[in-house]
Design a protein around this motif. Structure first.
Motif, short mmCIF file in Angstrom:
data_model
loop_
_atom_site.label_atom_id
_atom_site.label_comp_id
_atom_site.label_asym_id
_atom_site.label_seq_id
_atom_site.Cartn_x
_atom_site.Cartn_y
_atom_site.Cartn_z
N TYR A 273 10.64 -7.05 19.35
CA TYR A 273 11.88 -6.28 19.47
C TYR A 273 12.34 -5.89 18.07
CZ TYR A 273 11.64 -8.35 24.07
OH TYR A 273 11.21 -8.75 25.32
N LEU A 274 11.86 -4.76 17.63
CA LEU A 274 12.21 -4.29 16.30
C LEU A 274 13.56 -3.58 16.32
CD1 LEU A 274 8.75 -2.91 15.18
CD2 LEU A 274 9.70 -5.18 14.78
N GLN A 275 14.17 -3.46 15.14
CA GLN A 275 15.46 -2.78 15.04
C GLN A 275 15.31 -1.32 15.44
OE1 GLN A 275 16.72 -3.33 11.03
NE2 GLN A 275 16.78 -5.56 11.17
N SER A 276 16.40 -0.76 15.90
CA SER A 276 16.39 0.64 16.33
C SER A 276 15.97 1.54 15.18
CB SER A 276 17.79 1.03 16.81
OG SER A 276 17.82 2.39 17.15
N GLY A 277 15.04 2.44 15.46
CA GLY A 277 14.58 3.38 14.45
C GLY A 277 13.42 2.89 13.62
N ILE A 278 13.08 1.59 13.70
CA ILE A 278 11.95 1.05 12.94
C ILE A 278 10.74 0.96 13.86
CG2 ILE A 278 11.08 -0.93 11.63
CD1 ILE A 278 13.91 -1.57 10.82
N LYS A 279 9.67 1.66 13.53
CA LYS A 279 8.49 1.68 14.39
C LYS A 279 7.49 0.59 14.02
CE LYS A 279 8.75 6.60 15.52
NZ LYS A 279 8.05 7.90 15.50
N TYR A 280 7.59 0.07 12.81
CA TYR A 280 6.68 -0.98 12.37
C TYR A 280 7.37 -1.79 11.28
CZ TYR A 280 5.93 3.00 9.28
OH TYR A 280 6.12 4.08 8.47
N MET A 281 6.86 -3.00 11.06
CA MET A 281 7.47 -3.88 10.07
C MET A 281 6.67 -3.97 8.79
SD MET A 281 10.12 -5.50 9.34
CE MET A 281 10.93 -5.37 10.93
N VAL A 282 5.36 -3.74 8.86
CA VAL A 282 4.50 -3.79 7.67
C VAL A 282 3.95 -2.38 7.43
CG1 VAL A 282 2.39 -4.74 6.67
CG2 VAL A 282 3.91 -6.21 8.02
N THR A 283 4.20 -1.84 6.25
CA THR A 283 3.79 -0.48 5.94
C THR A 283 2.32 -0.42 5.53
OG1 THR A 283 4.35 -0.65 3.60
CG2 THR A 283 6.12 0.00 5.11
N GLU A 284 1.78 0.78 5.54
CA GLU A 284 0.39 0.96 5.10
C GLU A 284 0.24 0.57 3.64
OE1 GLU A 284 -3.25 4.24 5.27
OE2 GLU A 284 -1.25 4.74 6.08
N GLU A 285 1.24 0.85 2.84
CA GLU A 285 1.19 0.48 1.42
C GLU A 285 1.08 -1.03 1.25
OE1 GLU A 285 3.87 0.92 -2.67
OE2 GLU A 285 4.48 1.96 -0.84
N GLN A 286 1.78 -1.79 2.10
CA GLN A 286 1.69 -3.25 2.03
C GLN A 286 0.31 -3.73 2.46
OE1 GLN A 286 5.26 -3.87 4.46
NE2 GLN A 286 6.14 -5.10 2.80
N VAL A 287 -0.26 -3.10 3.49
CA VAL A 287 -1.61 -3.46 3.94
C VAL A 287 -2.62 -3.20 2.83
CG1 VAL A 287 -3.45 -2.94 5.59
CG2 VAL A 287 -1.07 -3.10 6.38
N MET A 288 -2.46 -2.12 2.09
CA MET A 288 -3.37 -1.78 1.00
C MET A 288 -3.38 -2.84 -0.09
SD MET A 288 -2.53 2.31 0.65
CE MET A 288 -3.58 2.56 -0.78
N GLN A 289 -2.31 -3.62 -0.21
CA GLN A 289 -2.22 -4.66 -1.23
C GLN A 289 -2.77 -6.01 -0.76
OE1 GLN A 289 1.66 -4.65 -3.46
NE2 GLN A 289 2.16 -2.94 -2.10
N MET A 290 -3.20 -6.09 0.52
CA MET A 290 -3.75 -7.35 1.02
C MET A 290 -5.16 -7.58 0.48
SD MET A 290 -2.40 -7.21 4.99
CE MET A 290 -3.36 -8.66 5.46
N LYS A 291 -5.62 -8.83 0.57
CA LYS A 291 -6.96 -9.18 0.08
C LYS A 291 -8.04 -8.46 0.88
CE LYS A 291 -6.07 -14.01 -1.28
NZ LYS A 291 -6.47 -15.41 -0.99
N PRO A 292 -9.08 -7.97 0.24
CA PRO A 292 -10.23 -7.44 0.99
C PRO A 292 -10.85 -8.56 1.84
CG PRO A 292 -10.34 -6.80 -1.32
CD PRO A 292 -9.25 -7.80 -1.22
#
Length: 406
Positions: A273-292
């Motif tokens: 149950y995300l806040q109104s107007g938010i479609k996701y909680m983790v952005t693509e930019e954050q995923v790009m910074q994760m470990k390979p």
């Protein structure tokens, strides 16, 4: 010493001390039902509504079960097992839909809606996000009773199906993460746990609900370092109390979350149950910074997902890689352990069917059991779920007022 066992633990308790004449009257009111168990057509669904043991329980109580041939295959049950338990095996999908009660797991498909008979009772997932206004109108025109089993509550006002499925998904997500970290699945070859002299793997969990709690419990049991994020301080506090030990917890602060994602081997998303107007909680930019080679599992796919990079997958191709991160985005993770999930569902559904029979009709069980009426979204063709009414621009009525009228 007073017994701690309640009357509800013994279904015959209420009648065992009645005079013979009254016992005969109680038995006479029990209705014999015909129940249809069709194949699940969804590519995301491997569960079944009843096990052979559940069928046997209903058959021994005089109910007729029509079982579509092959329906048990995804959870490794054979037609012979169901036949030996008392079910009648039928070849046709259409024939199952002739039953008074249709019991299935996945929501009705548009083709299945056309097979539904007038005044039939349907018990299945409703999954509002997958419904359409056209299907709702067709079901209403057929004056069906439709019950969404994820909306049913128990005597404690909890959702038993959601609770047990979330528990299974939480544990299963850690098992899946461990599989995809291993070389057997072309992972980076990391053990998800703690080994003497080796730093433990880090697991980040988004959402402190039932699935998140059990994912944390499983990961801690393996020796992993666990970090849990949620916007509810109360949920975080309850998770710690239920687990019985302190873990890293935080509200969903972008900076703190980004830092945790950078060092995580596994990220489990369970924000439903995300806040109104938010479609996701983790952005693509954050995923790009994760470990390979790290693993991301989105348990929120049924609600659209909580990672910007999530894309719906199925059991034939459950994962994909993006920015070097393995994504597991199957909407129904409980189906990964379909036999266990089926046993859990059967334990709930067999009891519901017996309660309907004991009440004598669906109308009476709705009046007598507020938990069942909570799950009702169509009654005699009238929409009774206000949320669905607003979503599909359809009129809805309060079930309490309807029951008083009928």
């Amino acid at each position: 010493m007073a017994s701690s066992i309640g009357n509800s633990d013994f279904p015959l308790f209420h009648t065992s001390l009645l005079p013979q004449e009254e016992m005969l009257e109680v038995k006479h009111t029990q209705k014999k039902l015909t129940i249809g168990i069709p194949k699940e057509l969804s590519k995301f669904e491997n569960r079944l509504a009843l096990t052979p043991q559940g069928v046997e329980l209903l058959a021994e109580n005089g109910h007729t079960i029509l079982f579509e041939s092959g329906a048990g295959a995804p959870c490794n049950y054979t037609d012979q097992q169901f036949a030996e338990s008392g079910a009648s095996i039928v070849k046709s999908h259409d024939e199952v839909f002739e039953c008074e009660i249709l019991l299935k797991v996945s929501p009705l498909t548009p083709d299945e809606v056309s097979l539904v008979k007038k005044c039939q009772t349907i018990i299945s997932l409703v999954q509002v996000q997958q419904q359409s206004r056209d299907c709702m109108l067709k079901l209403m025109a057929k004056k069906v009773n439709a019950i969404g089993f994820e909306l049913i509550r128990d005597e404690n006002r909890c959702y038993p199906v959601l609770r047990i499925m979330s528990e299974i998904e939480g544990y299963t997500s850690i098992m899946i993460a461990s599989e995809y970290l291993s070389k057997a699945h072309n992972g980076k070859g990391v053990f998800l746990g703690g080994i003497t002299g080796i730093a433990p793997a880090e697991v980040v969990i988004l959402g402190a609900g039932m699935a998140g709690e059990n994912a944390a419990r499983a990961a801690i049991g393996l020796g992993a370092t666990v970090k849990v994020f949620d916007n509810s301080f109360k949920s975080l506090r309850e998770l710690e109390l239920n687990i019985g030990q302190k873990v890293f917890t935080s509200v969903l602060s972008p900076k703190v979350l980004t830092k945790a994602l950078k060092t995580a081997e596994v990220v489990i998303g369970n924000l439903r149950y995300l806040q109104s107007g938010i479609k996701y909680m983790v952005t693509e930019e954050q995923v790009m910074q994760m470990k390979p080679g790290s693993v991301l599992i989105d348990l929120s796919m049924g609600q659209g997902g909580c990672f910007e990079t999530s894309m719906c997958t199925d059991f034939s191709h459950p994962v994909f890689k993006k920015h070097g991160v393995t994504h597991y985005c199957v909407p129904n993770v409980a189906s990964h352990v379909s036999r266990t999930a089926t046993i859990a569902l059967s334990n709930i559904f067999s009891r519901i069917i017996l309660d309907v029979a004991e009440a004598g009709s669906v109308d009476k069980i709705i009046k007598e059991n507020p938990g069942i009426s909570d799950g009702l979204y169509i009654y005699k063709g009238i929409l009774t779920n206000h949320y669905m009414g607003e979503l599909f621009s359809l009129p809805s009525k309060d079930i309490g007022l309807l029951m008083a009228a009928f």
